[in-house]
Design a protein around this motif. Sequence first.
Motif, PDB file in Angstrom:
ATOM      1  N   ASN A 244       0.835  -1.202   0.000  1.00 14.75           N
ATOM      2  CA  ASN A 244       0.000   0.000   0.000  1.00 14.75           C
ATOM      3  C   ASN A 244       0.869   1.252   0.000  1.00 14.75           C
ATOM      4  O   ASN A 244       1.724   1.423   0.875  1.00 14.75           O
TER       5      ASN A 244
ATOM      6  N   TRP B 220       1.084   5.304   0.411  1.00 20.39           N
ATOM      7  CA  TRP B 220       0.260   6.274   1.125  1.00 20.39           C
ATOM      8  C   TRP B 220       1.104   7.442   1.628  1.00 20.39           C
ATOM      9  O   TRP B 220       2.327   7.416   1.577  1.00 20.39           O
TER      10      TRP B 220
ATOM     11  N   CYS C  13      -2.710  12.664   2.764  1.00 23.79           N
ATOM     12  CA  CYS C  13      -3.676  12.182   1.766  1.00 23.79           C
ATOM     13  C   CYS C  13      -4.943  11.699   2.467  1.00 23.79           C
ATOM     14  O   CYS C  13      -4.921  10.692   3.184  1.00 23.79           O
TER      15      CYS C  13
ATOM     16  N   CYS D 111      -6.064   8.139   1.821  1.00 29.58           N
ATOM     17  CA  CYS D 111      -5.112   7.206   2.450  1.00 29.58           C
ATOM     18  C   CYS D 111      -5.467   7.011   3.921  1.00 29.58           C
ATOM     19  O   CYS D 111      -5.533   5.879   4.416  1.00 29.58           O
ATOM     20  N   THR D 112      -5.658   8.121   4.616  1.00 31.58           N
ATOM     21  CA  THR D 112      -5.922   8.030   6.049  1.00 31.58           C
ATOM     22  C   THR D 112      -7.302   7.442   6.326  1.00 31.58           C
ATOM     23  O   THR D 112      -7.519   6.832   7.378  1.00 31.58           O
TER      24      THR D 112
ATOM     25  N   ALA E 219       3.004  -0.984   4.287  1.00 33.31           N
ATOM     26  CA  ALA E 219       2.533   0.370   3.999  1.00 33.31           C
ATOM     27  C   ALA E 219       3.729   1.249   3.642  1.00 33.31           C
ATOM     28  O   ALA E 219       4.506   1.636   4.510  1.00 33.31           O
TER      29      ALA E 219
ATOM     30  N   ASN F 203       5.319   4.522   2.789  1.00 33.43           N
ATOM     31  CA  ASN F 203       5.072   5.958   2.936  1.00 33.43           C
ATOM     32  C   ASN F 203       5.911   6.738   1.931  1.00 33.43           C
ATOM     33  O   ASN F 203       7.117   6.521   1.811  1.00 33.43           O
TER      34      ASN F 203
ATOM     35  N   ILE G  84      -2.343   8.325  -4.983  1.00 36.61           N
ATOM     36  CA  ILE G  84      -2.397   7.525  -3.766  1.00 36.61           C
ATOM     37  C   ILE G  84      -3.748   7.730  -3.098  1.00 36.61           C
ATOM     38  O   ILE G  84      -4.371   8.787  -3.278  1.00 36.61           O
ATOM     39  N   PRO G  85      -4.204   6.723  -2.355  1.00 32.75           N
ATOM     40  CA  PRO G  85      -3.533   5.449  -2.127  1.00 32.75           C
ATOM     41  C   PRO G  85      -3.627   4.521  -3.337  1.00 32.75           C
ATOM     42  O   PRO G  85      -4.608   4.575  -4.087  1.00 32.75           O
TER      43      PRO G  85
ATOM     44  N   THR H 259      -2.827   0.270  -3.953  1.00 37.18           N
ATOM     45  CA  THR H 259      -2.463  -0.987  -3.293  1.00 37.18           C
ATOM     46  C   THR H 259      -2.223  -2.068  -4.332  1.00 37.18           C
ATOM     47  O   THR H 259      -3.103  -2.352  -5.143  1.00 37.18           O
TER      48      THR H 259
ATOM     49  N   ALA I 131      -9.019   4.609  -2.181  1.00 38.21           N
ATOM     50  CA  ALA I 131      -9.246   3.977  -0.874  1.00 38.21           C
ATOM     51  C   ALA I 131     -10.086   2.725  -1.026  1.00 38.21           C
ATOM     52  O   ALA I 131     -10.995   2.662  -1.845  1.00 38.21           O
TER      53      ALA I 131
END
Length: 200
Positions: A89, A91, A95, A98-99, A122, A124, A166-167, A169, A185
């Motif tokens: 992922n 992120w 974002c 993302c969160t 994850a 970053n 982003i995000p 995955t 997301a």
Amino acid sequence: MKKTGNIIIWVAVLALLIIGAYVVYNRGDSEEYIEDKIAGDINKDRVADDEEDGTEQENKIMAPDFTLTDLDGNTVKLSDYKGKIVFLNFWASWCGPCTSEMPEFEQVHKEFLKGDDAVILAVNLTDGFRETEEKARKFIDDNGYTMKVLLDTTGSVAQNYNIYSIPTTYVINRDGSIVTYMEGARRGKVLLDILEELKK
């Protein structure tokens, strides 16, 4: 009068563009569309596995290996997780989408810890400006997240995975091949469903 007519035409054109963008956006984000895309990608991967003429690797796209540092200062390689299904992922803490998916991803991470089949990594996007290690660490600590967070300080991993938004995955199979990827997301259930499908 002519000026008013031109304004009406431009407003109509703009409205059509907005409606078109909305339809495309919602089609790409609908659960049905995502499920169909993932199912198709998983089946393609299985067809490649079933090939018996020795060309299966030609039909697969292997995930680029990388080495990054996690928030504890440990060196982590993607290839360390060969034999597991990896949800990679990308992120950043600034974002919103993302969160928004992070709480569910954290729950999925905890589910994954109960077995030995899958892991969430994850990554970053730690560019040092908009996103710093301190910001990423604060976000993770403030929310009590325990998933493995890796710092892409040079942007090279994001570049190798063609990350434009982003995000995003990626789903990487046990042999290191890319099964599918998802932009935007996602609900945690999507990850769990993919895992169950790949375990069949």
